[in-house]
Design a protein around this motif. Structure first.
Motif: not given
Length: 503
Positions: A259, A286-289, A298, A313, A315-318, A356
């Protein structure tokens, strides 16, 4: 008053002297002979401090106010290696300072040996590496083949094997010769607030090995580990940033949370799989960039017989991913990592990926695929918003010789090869017939509230599904290509009410 000051000064003097080591619980490496000048080998002095700390029942081995040049050191139970802010533990540039170590436990290829690392622990408990200082693996000074880091003469920075109650906090790990940190068959681990800066080719817009040979500098490998909490880390790595693996059919990665991490990689960002012999269960990310990453943002995969289930998985920002944003794969490469082991059929099910968002994503297309007779099962994607480059942007890919070059946009081949035994990565099928998601050999696959867009031009459908039982698509918002009549293409899709008629 003067007497009080004198007594206080004398007490402080004792506290930093060798006589006060045991009652203070702090073993200062200067007291055991370290020079800290970055030129004199301090391996022996550091090891003496560790050994004395361990023999006394535990405490802290303290590195401060210097650069401590060292070969392999062996961390022992109840010892915290503390590298103070401003201090550097610097790996030796001589490969002979990293001896091979006999082990009770099999390594990557099944041998009872461990090859070349700066810090090693085996069967230790209550160990820690902390502090705001730096551990520098001096990887630029080592040459070796790109593959097989265990036997290439390129040292890792950390390798812990069959250890319990581990903490790695706040430290910076940089410039490794190989895998930065490799935790194998360990339990009850906390990795928090660390920085990994080990990327030999930093410019993502150049070919992968444009400036230097690759060194397999995975940022973090968790191999058959259990009860693991990874949080608040920044990882910039030359190979996979955070990677979960299994080398033994009788072991597993289980009960793991990741996280609040920020990662960037010359391979994949957050990865479950590649080496996949045992099981992967109850994993939450969770909560990753993920940004400036060359392969997948991912990825979840089993190709050597592993069972993967209950993975969440969220709350991911890409941003700026040259490969693809989401890659889910069940294959049958069937590689073994233990003597006389046999790979069994793999399983991949009960996966939830939600919330995501991503932009500047390469033109391959995301994929969720099994193989004939072995479908991926119970895969749910919710609240996904992705913007892809489009099919008019050249792909950038690594070929089998590990040379990278841009290739021109090919004509999309609607017949996607199975590649059952291929190395798994989002680029493995080339440019897929869907710019958004290609789904094949699946059961109970749900796509809910997806928003798919692309820049430039596109000549593919948003979603293509083949050989899927019970597919659900709800609240799809996708940009259509004027060159393709169907936004969603279905081929042999069964038991899917309220879906367009399958071809």
């Amino acid at each position: 008053m003067h007497r009080f000051v004198h007594i206080l000064f004398f007490s402080l003097l004792l506290a930093v002297s060798g006589f006060a080591q045991k009652p203070s619980g702090v073993w200062d490496v200067f007291a055991t002979g370290a020079k800290g000048d970055g030129k004199t080998m301090d391996t022996k002095a550091i090891q003496i401090a560790i050994d004395r700390c361990h023999a006394a029942g535990g405490g802290k081995v303290y590195l401060h106010n210097g650069t401590f040049l060292s070969g392999t050191i062996y961390l022992k139970s109840n010892v915290t290696l503390y590298v103070e802010a401003g201090a550097i533990l610097l790996g030796s540039a001589d490969v002979n300072d990293y001896p091979s170590t006999a082990s009770k436990y099999p390594a990557y290829g099944g041998e009872l040996v461990t090859e070349k690392m700066l810090i090693y622990a085996e069967e230790a408990h209550h160990i820690a590496i902390t502090g705001r200082g730096i551990i520098d693996g001096r990887g630029d000074d080592f040459n070796g083949p790109y593959l097989s880091p265990s036997f290439s003469g390129r040292p890792r920075i950390l390798h812990f094997r069959n250890c319990d109650n581990i903490q790695v906090r706040d430290i910076t790990l940089r410039n490794s010769g190989s895998w930065v940190q490799f935790y194998q068959s360990c339990r009850n681990m906390v990795i928090d607030g660390i920085t990994v800066d080990s990327r030999e080719n930093k410019d993502i817009e150049k070919p992968r090995h444009a400036d230097a040979k690759g060194r397999n500098t995975d940022g973090m490998d968790l191999v058959d580990c259990q009860l693991v909490r990874v949080s608040n880390c920044f990882i910039n790595s030359g190979d996979d940033a955070i990677c979960l693996k299994s080398l033994s059919p009788t072991e597993s990665c289980r009960d793991i949370t990741i996280t609040n991490c920020i990662v960037s990689s010359n391979a994949s960002g957050i990865k479950i799989g590649t080496e996949t012999s045992g099981a992967f269960e109850d994993i939450t990310v969770q909560n990753c960039t993920v940004f400036d990453t060359r392969v997948d943002a991912i990825s979840i995969m089993t190709v050597d017989g592993a069972r993967i289930e209950r993975v969440t998985i969220a709350n991911i920002s890409v941003r700026n991913v040259k490969g693809t944003a989401i890659f889910v794969r069940l294959g049958a490469r069937n590689r073994t990592y233990r003597k006389n082991a046999q790979a069994t059929a793999g399983m991949l099910k009960d996966v939830l990926i939600e919330n995501v968002q991503g932009t500047r994503i390469g033109g391959y297309g995301c994929s969720i695929t099994g193989i004939p007779g072995f479908p991926v099962e119970n895969i749910t994607l919710k609240q996904i918003r992705l913007r892809f480059d489009g099919s008019n942007i050249p792909l950038r890919s690594d070929d089998d010789t590990r040379k990278t070059a841009p290739i021109e946009p090919p004509v999309v081949n609607p017949m996607v090869p199975e590649k059952t035994d291929a190395y798994p990565r989002g680029e493995m099928f080339g440019r897929l017939p869907a710019y958004g998601f290609y789904i094949r050999h699946g059961r109970n696959v749900a796509l809910e509230n997806l928003s798919l867009d692309y820049a430039g031009e596109e000549n593919r459908s948003a979603i293509v599904a083949e050989d899927v039982d019970a597919l659900q698509i709800r609240d799809l918002k996708a940009k259509a290509s004027p060159k393709v009549p169907e936004l969603v293409q279905l081929k042999n899709v069964r038991n899917s009410p309220n879906m367009p008629k399958s071809n």
